[in-house]
Design a protein around this motif. Structure first.
Motif, PDB file in Angstrom:
ATOM      1  N   THR A  46       0.848  -1.179   0.000  1.00 26.27           N
ATOM      2  CA  THR A  46       0.000   0.000   0.000  1.00 26.27           C
ATOM      3  C   THR A  46       0.893   1.242   0.000  1.00 26.27           C
ATOM      4  OG1 THR A  46      -1.794   1.152   1.172  1.00 26.27           O
ATOM      5  CG2 THR A  46      -0.265  -0.086   2.536  1.00 26.27           C
ATOM      6  N   ALA A  47       0.301   2.419   0.129  1.00 33.97           N
ATOM      7  CA  ALA A  47       1.066   3.678   0.179  1.00 33.97           C
ATOM      8  C   ALA A  47       0.181   4.734   0.828  1.00 33.97           C
ATOM      9  CB  ALA A  47       1.452   4.123  -1.232  1.00 33.97           C
ATOM     10  N   PHE A  48       0.829   5.687   1.507  1.00 32.57           N
ATOM     11  CA  PHE A  48       0.107   6.831   2.087  1.00 32.57           C
ATOM     12  C   PHE A  48      -0.765   7.465   1.011  1.00 32.57           C
ATOM     13  CE2 PHE A  48      -0.269  11.117   3.858  1.00 32.57           C
ATOM     14  CZ  PHE A  48      -0.371  10.887   5.223  1.00 32.57           C
ATOM     15  N   ASN A  49      -0.202   7.612  -0.199  1.00 35.57           N
ATOM     16  CA  ASN A  49      -0.927   8.294  -1.275  1.00 35.57           C
ATOM     17  C   ASN A  49      -2.075   7.483  -1.881  1.00 35.57           C
ATOM     18  OD1 ASN A  49       0.253  10.762  -1.197  1.00 35.57           O
ATOM     19  ND2 ASN A  49       1.673  10.428  -2.906  1.00 35.57           N
ATOM     20  N   TYR A  50      -2.171   6.206  -1.586  1.00 35.69           N
ATOM     21  CA  TYR A  50      -3.299   5.430  -2.125  1.00 35.69           C
ATOM     22  C   TYR A  50      -4.581   5.706  -1.323  1.00 35.69           C
ATOM     23  CZ  TYR A  50       0.347   2.532  -4.377  1.00 35.69           C
ATOM     24  OH  TYR A  50       1.429   2.083  -5.108  1.00 35.69           O
ATOM     25  N   GLU A  51      -4.399   6.351  -0.168  1.00 33.32           N
ATOM     26  CA  GLU A  51      -5.541   6.641   0.720  1.00 33.32           C
ATOM     27  C   GLU A  51      -6.329   5.380   1.041  1.00 33.32           C
ATOM     28  OE1 GLU A  51      -7.640   9.937  -1.010  1.00 33.32           O
ATOM     29  OE2 GLU A  51      -6.077  11.323  -0.382  1.00 33.32           O
ATOM     30  N   SER A 100       3.386  -3.537   3.715  1.00 36.32           N
ATOM     31  CA  SER A 100       4.379  -2.560   3.251  1.00 36.32           C
ATOM     32  C   SER A 100       3.679  -1.284   2.814  1.00 36.32           C
ATOM     33  CB  SER A 100       5.137  -3.191   2.068  1.00 36.32           C
ATOM     34  OG  SER A 100       6.129  -2.323   1.603  1.00 36.32           O
ATOM     35  N   SER A 101       4.180  -0.116   3.279  1.00 36.11           N
ATOM     36  CA  SER A 101       3.610   1.153   2.825  1.00 36.11           C
ATOM     37  C   SER A 101       4.722   2.089   2.344  1.00 36.11           C
ATOM     38  CB  SER A 101       2.767   1.798   3.929  1.00 36.11           C
ATOM     39  OG  SER A 101       1.997   2.851   3.370  1.00 36.11           O
ATOM     40  N   LYS A 102       4.314   3.316   1.904  1.00 34.73           N
ATOM     41  CA  LYS A 102       5.311   4.207   1.273  1.00 34.73           C
ATOM     42  C   LYS A 102       5.104   5.659   1.677  1.00 34.73           C
ATOM     43  CE  LYS A 102       4.767   1.386  -2.899  1.00 34.73           C
ATOM     44  NZ  LYS A 102       3.313   1.236  -3.012  1.00 34.73           N
ATOM     45  N   LEU A 103       6.230   6.330   1.814  1.00 32.58           N
ATOM     46  CA  LEU A 103       6.259   7.742   2.196  1.00 32.58           C
ATOM     47  C   LEU A 103       6.074   8.625   0.964  1.00 32.58           C
ATOM     48  CD1 LEU A 103       7.081   9.721   4.614  1.00 32.58           C
ATOM     49  CD2 LEU A 103       9.343   9.717   3.525  1.00 32.58           C
ATOM     50  N   PRO A 104       5.108   9.559   0.995  1.00 28.68           N
ATOM     51  CA  PRO A 104       4.895  10.416  -0.183  1.00 28.68           C
ATOM     52  C   PRO A 104       5.944  11.529  -0.296  1.00 28.68           C
ATOM     53  CG  PRO A 104       3.344  10.996   1.557  1.00 28.68           C
ATOM     54  CD  PRO A 104       4.157   9.836   2.079  1.00 28.68           C
ATOM     55  N   GLY A 105       6.104  12.024  -1.529  1.00 25.87           N
ATOM     56  CA  GLY A 105       7.139  13.019  -1.828  1.00 25.87           C
ATOM     57  C   GLY A 105       6.971  14.327  -1.072  1.00 25.87           C
ATOM     58  N   LEU A 155       8.739   2.119   2.489  1.00 24.23           N
ATOM     59  CA  LEU A 155       9.575   2.537   1.357  1.00 24.23           C
ATOM     60  C   LEU A 155       9.425   4.039   1.123  1.00 24.23           C
ATOM     61  CD1 LEU A 155       8.369  -0.195  -1.241  1.00 24.23           C
ATOM     62  CD2 LEU A 155      10.123  -0.459   0.523  1.00 24.23           C
ATOM     63  N   ILE A 156      10.469   4.673   0.604  1.00 23.77           N
ATOM     64  CA  ILE A 156      10.306   6.043   0.073  1.00 23.77           C
ATOM     65  C   ILE A 156       9.681   5.864  -1.318  1.00 23.77           C
ATOM     66  CG2 ILE A 156      11.429   8.187  -0.605  1.00 23.77           C
ATOM     67  CD1 ILE A 156      13.739   7.494   1.257  1.00 23.77           C
ATOM     68  N   HIS A 157       8.538   6.497  -1.557  1.00 26.52           N
ATOM     69  CA  HIS A 157       7.754   6.187  -2.762  1.00 26.52           C
ATOM     70  C   HIS A 157       8.485   6.587  -4.058  1.00 26.52           C
ATOM     71  CE1 HIS A 157       3.296   5.612  -4.015  1.00 26.52           C
ATOM     72  NE2 HIS A 157       4.090   5.244  -4.994  1.00 26.52           N
ATOM     73  N   TRP A 158       8.951   7.829  -4.120  1.00 26.78           N
ATOM     74  CA  TRP A 158       9.705   8.323  -5.280  1.00 26.78           C
ATOM     75  C   TRP A 158      10.875   9.164  -4.764  1.00 26.78           C
ATOM     76  CZ3 TRP A 158       8.666   7.269 -10.413  1.00 26.78           C
ATOM     77  CH2 TRP A 158       7.433   6.656 -10.691  1.00 26.78           C
ATOM     78  N   PRO A 159      12.023   9.169  -5.458  1.00 24.40           N
ATOM     79  CA  PRO A 159      13.152   9.966  -4.941  1.00 24.40           C
ATOM     80  C   PRO A 159      12.945  11.478  -5.079  1.00 24.40           C
ATOM     81  CG  PRO A 159      13.746   8.880  -7.021  1.00 24.40           C
ATOM     82  CD  PRO A 159      12.402   8.352  -6.623  1.00 24.40           C
TER      83      PRO A 159
END
Ligand SMILES: NC(=O)C1=CN([C@@H]2O[C@H](COP(=O)(O)OP(=O)(O)OC[C@H]3O[C@@H](n4cnc5c(N)ncnc54)[C@H](OP(=O)(O)O)[C@@H]3O)[C@@H](O)[C@H]2O)C=CC1
Ligand SMILES: O=C(O)C(=O)[C@@H](O)[C@H](O)C(=O)CO
Length: 279
Positions: free
Chosen positions: A47-52, A74-79, A107-111
């Motif tokens: 998943t990801a923070f940005n997927y809401e 697993s989730s991800k940090l938004p830019g 994970l860091i979502h995008w650099p």
């Protein structure tokens, strides 16, 4: 269905060799689909923070019969939250949204290299791991130059790099870099978001010859490359199909034939992490 093999990260986390993508699975429909995926045998949820939908993922886990400790979440940090303090607060918010005490992977979502705060974000992930908020830390959409910088400036390497990877964009060099640095590669949009790739005549010929669907052939190709695909499906029958990869094998020639479909401009939406930024 055969047992799903596992891969182990450099820091000792056991990952199933196929995961479940959850982008666009939100609300009650999402909870049903993800609960079904868990009962169909997926034990790695992306998943990801940005997927809401971290709340949706958390609710599905609570409704499922599969014990929390058997699931890798697993989730991800938004830019937009790469700055150190903001990143730590965001990871905490991510956990509150999911109603979980910890993530197995973050994970860091995008650099976002033009913004240039990804090293700070990485320092925050290192702290979050020390605090026990996350078990393992990694990156997504990182190129070698970004990972080299993380390691040079913090001494800590990611254990996973989640990147766009499918037959039209097979990422030979980045896969080799990850392997050399003991980083597991995960493949996003592994069946190309069900684009024309599923009708590709070269893949279809291999699939027809073996009596399989093109999606199974593609996902098997990825697992044989040593990559973890994370296909998404809202439909139970496709979830089952996408996990049913371990009672057949592709020959070296079939593997190479699919790898040869790679195109320099094969990305689905032209999201080159050297230039593309997502917030
Ligand atoms: N780190 C990043 O930057 C990114 C990460 N991701 C992650 O990767 C996951 C997977 O990628 P995603 O972009 O969703 O694309 P996928 O390649 O997983 O394709 C999903 C699409 O394929 C359809 N589908 C699934 N299985 C089959 C099948 N067997 N036959 C035919 N159609 C099928 C689904 O429809 P239906 O639901 O109707 O079955 C859906 O439309 C995401 O959900 C997300 O978790 C994705 C993009 C970027
Ligand atoms: O799904 C993801 O993780 C993404 O990063 C998406 O934003 C994806 O890149 C996309 O769909 C952009 O339109």
């Amino acid at each position: 269905m055969n047992k799903i093999p596992t891969l182990t990260t450099a820091d000792g986390l056991t990952l199933p060799s196929v995961g479940f993508g959850t982008y666009k699975l939100n609300g009650a429909v999402g909870v049903n689909a993800i609960t079904k995926a868990l009962s169909n045998g997926y034990h790695l949820l992306d998943t990801a923070f940005n997927y809401e939908n971290e709340g949706t993922v958390g609710e599905a886990i609570r409704r499922s019969d599969v014990p929390r400790e058997k699931i890798i979440v697993s989730s991800k940090l938004p830019g937009r939250h790469h700055k150190y303090n903001e990143a730590l607060t965001t990871i905490q918010e991510s956990l509150y949204r999911a109603g979980l005490d910890y993530y197995d992977m973050y994970l860091i979502h995008w650099p976002n290299p033009k913004e240039n705060h990804y090293v700070e974000a990485w320092q925050a992930l290192i702290t979050a791991q020390k605090w026990g908020l996350v078990r393992s830390i990694g990156v997504s959409n990182f190129l070698p130059e970004h990972i080299d910088r993380l390691v040079k400036e913090t001494g800590v390497s990611p254990v996973v790099n989640q990147i766009e990877l499918h037959p039209y964009f097979s990422e030979k060099q980045l896969r080799a870099y990850d392997e050399k640095h003991n980083i597991i590669t995960m493949a996003w949009s592994p069946i190309g978001r069900a684009s024309s790739m599923l009708k590709d005549p070269v893949i279809k010929k291999i699939a027809d010859h073996k009596g399989l669907s093109t999606s199974r052939v593609i996902l098997r190709w990825e697992t044989q490359l040593g990559v973890i695909p994370i296909p998404k499906s809202s439909k139970s029958f496709r979830q089952v199909e996408n996990l049913d990869l371990f009672d057949f094998k592709l020959s070296d020639e079939e593997m190479q034939t699919i790898t040869n479909l790679d195109k320099p401009d094969g990305r689905l939406n032209n999201q080159d992490p050297a230039k593309y930024e997502e917030f």
